[in-house]
Design an enzyme around this catalytic site. Structure first.
Site, PDB file in Angstrom:
ATOM      1  N   LYS A 107     -15.369 -12.788  32.933  1.00  0.00           N
ATOM      2  CA  LYS A 107     -14.886 -11.730  33.838  1.00  0.00           C
ATOM      3  C   LYS A 107     -16.000 -10.703  34.092  1.00  0.00           C
ATOM      4  O   LYS A 107     -16.271 -10.329  35.232  1.00  0.00           O
ATOM      5  CB  LYS A 107     -13.666 -11.058  33.194  1.00  0.00           C
ATOM      6  CG  LYS A 107     -13.035  -9.969  34.001  1.00  0.00           C
ATOM      7  CD  LYS A 107     -11.848  -9.393  33.254  1.00  0.00           C
ATOM      8  CE  LYS A 107     -11.431  -8.090  33.889  1.00  0.00           C
ATOM      9  NZ  LYS A 107     -10.483  -7.360  33.035  1.00  0.00           N
ATOM     10  N   TYR A 147      -3.783 -26.955  16.194  1.00  0.00           N
ATOM     11  CA  TYR A 147      -4.711 -27.418  17.241  1.00  0.00           C
ATOM     12  C   TYR A 147      -3.996 -27.493  18.584  1.00  0.00           C
ATOM     13  O   TYR A 147      -4.445 -26.918  19.574  1.00  0.00           O
ATOM     14  CB  TYR A 147      -5.243 -28.791  16.838  1.00  0.00           C
ATOM     15  CG  TYR A 147      -6.267 -29.399  17.759  1.00  0.00           C
ATOM     16  CD1 TYR A 147      -7.562 -28.893  17.855  1.00  0.00           C
ATOM     17  CD2 TYR A 147      -5.945 -30.512  18.538  1.00  0.00           C
ATOM     18  CE1 TYR A 147      -8.506 -29.483  18.687  1.00  0.00           C
ATOM     19  CE2 TYR A 147      -6.882 -31.111  19.370  1.00  0.00           C
ATOM     20  CZ  TYR A 147      -8.166 -30.587  19.437  1.00  0.00           C
ATOM     21  OH  TYR A 147      -9.094 -31.174  20.268  1.00  0.00           O
ATOM     22  N   LYS A 151      -4.643 -24.918  21.626  1.00  0.00           N
ATOM     23  CA  LYS A 151      -5.215 -25.364  22.911  1.00  0.00           C
ATOM     24  C   LYS A 151      -4.261 -25.048  24.060  1.00  0.00           C
ATOM     25  O   LYS A 151      -4.695 -24.750  25.177  1.00  0.00           O
ATOM     26  CB  LYS A 151      -5.502 -26.862  22.854  1.00  0.00           C
ATOM     27  CG  LYS A 151      -6.660 -27.242  21.941  1.00  0.00           C
ATOM     28  CD  LYS A 151      -8.016 -26.926  22.585  1.00  0.00           C
ATOM     29  CE  LYS A 151      -9.157 -27.500  21.755  1.00  0.00           C
ATOM     30  NZ  LYS A 151     -10.480 -27.227  22.360  1.00  0.00           N
ATOM     31  N   ARG A 188     -11.992 -39.292  12.036  1.00  0.00           N
ATOM     32  CA  ARG A 188     -11.459 -39.886  13.269  1.00  0.00           C
ATOM     33  C   ARG A 188     -11.547 -41.405  13.162  1.00  0.00           C
ATOM     34  O   ARG A 188     -12.356 -41.955  12.405  1.00  0.00           O
ATOM     35  CB  ARG A 188     -12.237 -39.391  14.487  1.00  0.00           C
ATOM     36  CG  ARG A 188     -11.917 -37.938  14.787  1.00  0.00           C
ATOM     37  CD  ARG A 188     -12.453 -37.512  16.133  1.00  0.00           C
ATOM     38  NE  ARG A 188     -13.666 -36.735  16.021  1.00  0.00           N
ATOM     39  CZ  ARG A 188     -14.071 -35.870  16.947  1.00  0.00           C
ATOM     40  NH1 ARG A 188     -13.370 -35.666  18.029  1.00  0.00           N
ATOM     41  NH2 ARG A 188     -15.189 -35.198  16.795  1.00  0.00           N
TER      42      ARG A 188
HETATM   43  P1  NAD Z   1     -17.006 -31.198  17.032  1.00  0.00           P
HETATM   44  O1  NAD Z   1     -16.223 -30.774  15.835  1.00  0.00           O
HETATM   45  O2  NAD Z   1     -18.143 -32.134  16.822  1.00  0.00           O
HETATM   46  O3  NAD Z   1     -17.555 -29.938  17.820  1.00  0.00           O
HETATM   47  C1  NAD Z   1     -16.990 -28.665  17.763  1.00  0.00           C
HETATM   48  C2  NAD Z   1     -18.102 -27.654  17.549  1.00  0.00           C
HETATM   49  O4  NAD Z   1     -17.531 -26.342  17.539  1.00  0.00           O
HETATM   50  C3  NAD Z   1     -18.815 -27.846  16.207  1.00  0.00           C
HETATM   51  O5  NAD Z   1     -20.197 -27.793  16.393  1.00  0.00           O
HETATM   52  C4  NAD Z   1     -18.320 -26.665  15.392  1.00  0.00           C
HETATM   53  O6  NAD Z   1     -19.238 -26.257  14.385  1.00  0.00           O
HETATM   54  C5  NAD Z   1     -18.090 -25.616  16.459  1.00  0.00           C
HETATM   55  N1  NAD Z   1     -17.140 -24.563  16.075  1.00  0.00           N
HETATM   56  C6  NAD Z   1     -15.931 -24.714  15.473  1.00  0.00           C
HETATM   57  N2  NAD Z   1     -15.357 -23.509  15.289  1.00  0.00           N
HETATM   58  C7  NAD Z   1     -16.216 -22.588  15.798  1.00  0.00           C
HETATM   59  C8  NAD Z   1     -16.199 -21.170  15.888  1.00  0.00           C
HETATM   60  N3  NAD Z   1     -15.156 -20.450  15.429  1.00  0.00           N
HETATM   61  N4  NAD Z   1     -17.263 -20.540  16.450  1.00  0.00           N
HETATM   62  C9  NAD Z   1     -18.333 -21.251  16.897  1.00  0.00           C
HETATM   63  N5  NAD Z   1     -18.411 -22.589  16.828  1.00  0.00           N
HETATM   64  C10 NAD Z   1     -17.361 -23.250  16.283  1.00  0.00           C
HETATM   65  O7  NAD Z   1     -15.950 -31.825  18.059  1.00  0.00           O
HETATM   66  P2  NAD Z   1     -16.157 -32.506  19.488  1.00  0.00           P
HETATM   67  O8  NAD Z   1     -15.521 -33.839  19.442  1.00  0.00           O
HETATM   68  O9  NAD Z   1     -17.554 -32.372  19.936  1.00  0.00           O
HETATM   69  O10 NAD Z   1     -15.214 -31.591  20.383  1.00  0.00           O
HETATM   70  C11 NAD Z   1     -15.734 -30.578  21.242  1.00  0.00           C
HETATM   71  C12 NAD Z   1     -14.585 -29.947  22.014  1.00  0.00           C
HETATM   72  O11 NAD Z   1     -13.932 -30.957  22.811  1.00  0.00           O
HETATM   73  C13 NAD Z   1     -13.508 -29.316  21.145  1.00  0.00           C
HETATM   74  O12 NAD Z   1     -13.065 -28.114  21.728  1.00  0.00           O
HETATM   75  C14 NAD Z   1     -12.403 -30.335  21.151  1.00  0.00           C
HETATM   76  O13 NAD Z   1     -11.139 -29.743  20.965  1.00  0.00           O
HETATM   77  C15 NAD Z   1     -12.545 -30.950  22.528  1.00  0.00           C
HETATM   78  N6  NAD Z   1     -11.998 -32.319  22.537  1.00  0.00           N
HETATM   79  C16 NAD Z   1     -12.690 -33.350  21.988  1.00  0.00           C
HETATM   80  C17 NAD Z   1     -12.129 -34.621  21.977  1.00  0.00           C
HETATM   81  C18 NAD Z   1     -12.850 -35.811  21.407  1.00  0.00           C
HETATM   82  O14 NAD Z   1     -12.270 -36.899  21.385  1.00  0.00           O
HETATM   83  N7  NAD Z   1     -14.072 -35.719  20.969  1.00  0.00           N
HETATM   84  C19 NAD Z   1     -10.856 -34.828  22.520  1.00  0.00           C
HETATM   85  C20 NAD Z   1     -10.169 -33.736  23.037  1.00  0.00           C
HETATM   86  C21 NAD Z   1     -10.754 -32.488  23.071  1.00  0.00           C
HETATM   87  N1  UDP Z   2      -6.295 -43.761  12.280  1.00  0.00           N
HETATM   88  C1  UDP Z   2      -6.278 -44.894  11.473  1.00  0.00           C
HETATM   89  N2  UDP Z   2      -7.177 -44.971  10.451  1.00  0.00           N
HETATM   90  C2  UDP Z   2      -8.105 -44.020  10.222  1.00  0.00           C
HETATM   91  C3  UDP Z   2      -8.138 -42.873  11.055  1.00  0.00           C
HETATM   92  C4  UDP Z   2      -7.215 -42.776  12.079  1.00  0.00           C
HETATM   93  O1  UDP Z   2      -5.454 -45.795  11.658  1.00  0.00           O
HETATM   94  O2  UDP Z   2      -8.903 -44.189   9.267  1.00  0.00           O
HETATM   95  C5  UDP Z   2      -5.334 -43.678  13.397  1.00  0.00           C
HETATM   96  C6  UDP Z   2      -4.563 -42.367  13.468  1.00  0.00           C
HETATM   97  O3  UDP Z   2      -3.402 -42.414  12.666  1.00  0.00           O
HETATM   98  C7  UDP Z   2      -4.240 -42.307  14.949  1.00  0.00           C
HETATM   99  C8  UDP Z   2      -5.443 -42.972  15.616  1.00  0.00           C
HETATM  100  O4  UDP Z   2      -6.064 -43.755  14.596  1.00  0.00           O
HETATM  101  O5  UDP Z   2      -3.090 -43.042  15.238  1.00  0.00           O
HETATM  102  C9  UDP Z   2      -6.456 -41.990  16.197  1.00  0.00           C
HETATM  103  O6  UDP Z   2      -6.775 -41.064  15.182  1.00  0.00           O
HETATM  104  P1  UDP Z   2      -7.889 -39.949  15.346  1.00  0.00           P
HETATM  105  O7  UDP Z   2      -7.853 -39.128  14.092  1.00  0.00           O
HETATM  106  O8  UDP Z   2      -9.172 -40.566  15.715  1.00  0.00           O
HETATM  107  O9  UDP Z   2      -7.474 -39.087  16.616  1.00  0.00           O
HETATM  108  P2  UDP Z   2      -6.095 -38.554  17.229  1.00  0.00           P
HETATM  109  O10 UDP Z   2      -6.009 -39.266  18.515  1.00  0.00           O
HETATM  110  O11 UDP Z   2      -4.940 -38.913  16.332  1.00  0.00           O
HETATM  111  O12 UDP Z   2      -6.308 -37.092  17.331  1.00  0.00           O
END
Ligand code: NAD
Ligand code: UDP
Length: 324
Positions: A107, A147, A151, A188
């Site tokens: 902003k 979470y 979000k 994961r």
């Molecule tokens: P990640 O955990 O590798 O990255 C998150 C980063 O945020 C880390 O570097 C962590 O140290 C930092 N962080 C956490 N809390 C913080 C804080 N209070 N202040 C500053 N930094 C902070 O996870 P990712 O998979 O890279 O996810 C990145 C973003 O994408 C997240 O917001 C996550 O919710 C979103 N997202 C990811 C996925 C996925 O499948 N990877 C799916 C849905 C949403």
């Molecule tokens: N899962 C699994 N074994 C593992 C980790 C995860 O079977 O060692 C399953 C989990 O229960 C879920 C899916 O895999 O149904 C995806 O899990 P993840 O934690 O990667 O992400 P989510 O989509 O649940 O946030």
């Protein structure tokens, strides 16, 4: 106006954030990576430190910070269930206070701010595949709520800053994304299965393995995020970003065993509470407004991820530090 932008990436040292920083640095932008390293390590971005258009700030996004920027990608938040449930109160604070802080900055600077939201806003969905119009089925008091509701509240704040203060926003809802640089101990499914297979350990399937997920390779996802940020201001989202190819977790386990050549056994462990039964994005909006769709098939993306896991020493990765 200059096409080179000053861009803040919160959570920039994480799995997705570090790749996003890399892409933005390559594009010539002036990139500020902000992270508290709760679920990541500095080594994810040390290769960028020598670049003159990259800067790293150790900071917690729950605390306000004054920076002058043109764009903000707000990724700071632990993303893996094991990580976000480690300190659930902090997880909600990060989503909500983090959103307020980046929106305030946007902003003041008149910057465009993109929120990395998630398919978890749909909870355990009753509608399949999930379109953005679906309002979700989230348990507000369960172990995933810190979470999911964090979000959801962040999306609410983004929309209200947009309506009340005309902040230029984008909301992308990210579905399960995987690839090199995932934290090997984030719990994961992709990182667990690959790490277990390469160590010859049992592959842990939670429940029967009939639950589904749709896995997007990180390069596709980063491309989608950059397109969402660059889109016309009339398209703010929310927009789903994910790969619509859906797999049962059992199928994923079998593919990892095949690609690694591992001799691991599949073992079944109890299904965690509120684990979504199925998940697949409807990406009609992303196709139409961003001309975006994933290009990397799961088999190819998994092979690249396996190659990366073979190249690292997992001993160098720590679980998250307590962060209250
Ligand atoms: P990640 O955990 O590798 O990255 C998150 C980063 O945020 C880390 O570097 C962590 O140290 C930092 N962080 C956490 N809390 C913080 C804080 N209070 N202040 C500053 N930094 C902070 O996870 P990712 O998979 O890279 O996810 C990145 C973003 O994408 C997240 O917001 C996550 O919710 C979103 N997202 C990811 C996925 C996925 O499948 N990877 C799916 C849905 C949403
Ligand atoms: N899962 C699994 N074994 C593992 C980790 C995860 O079977 O060692 C399953 C989990 O229960 C879920 C899916 O895999 O149904 C995806 O899990 P993840 O934690 O990667 O992400 P989510 O989509 O649940 O946030």
């Amino acid at each position: 106006m200059s096409t080179i932008k000053r861009i803040l990436v919160t959570g920039g040292a994480g799995f997705l954030g570090s790749h996003l920083c890399e892409r933005l640095v390559e594009m010539g932008h002036d990139v500020i990576c902000l992270d508290n390293f709760f679920t990541s390590q500095k080594t994810n971005v040390t290769h960028l430190l020598k670049r003159p258009n990259f800067e790293l700030i150790r900071h917690d996004i729950t605390v306000p910070i004054w920076l002058e920027v043109d764009q903000i990608y707000n990724l700071a938040c632990p993303a893996a269930p094991g990580h976000y449930q480690y300190n659930p109160i902090k997880t909600t604070k990060t989503s909500v206070m983090g959103a307020i802080n980046v929106l305030g900055m946007a902003k003041r600077c008149r910057a465009t701010v993109l929120q990395a939201s998630t398919s978890e806003v749909y909870g355990d969905p009753e509608v399949h595949p999930q379109p953005e119009s679906y309002r979700g089925s989230v348990n507000p008091i369960g172990p995933r709520a810190c979470y999911d509701e964090g979000k959801r509240a962040a999306e609410t704040l983004f929309m209200d800053y947009h309506r009340m203060n005309r902040v230029n926003i984008r909301i992308v809802r990210i579905f399960n994304t995987y690839g090199p640089r995932m934290h090997p101990f984030d719990g994961r499914v992709v990182s667990n299965f690959i790490r277990q297979a390469l160590a010859g350990a049992d592959i842990t399937i939670f429940g029967q393995g009939s639950q589904t997920r749709s896995f997007c390779y990180r390069d596709d996802l980063i491309e989608g995020m950059i397109r969402a940020m660059s889109a016309d201001n009339s398209f703010i989202g929310p927009v789903n970003l994910g790969n619509p190819d859906e797999y049962r977790i059992q199928e994923l386990a079998e593919m990892v065993i095949e690609l690694t050549g591992a001799s691991s056994k599949l073992v079944h462990l109890p299904l965690p509470a509120d684990d979504p039964t199925r998940r697949r994005p409807d990406i009609t909006l992303a196709r139409r407004h961003l001309d975006w769709q994933p290009t990397v098939p799961l088999r190819d993306g998994l092979q690249k991820t396996i190659d990366w896991f073979r190249s690292i020493d997992v001993e160098h990765y720590r679980p998250p530090t307590p962060n209250f």
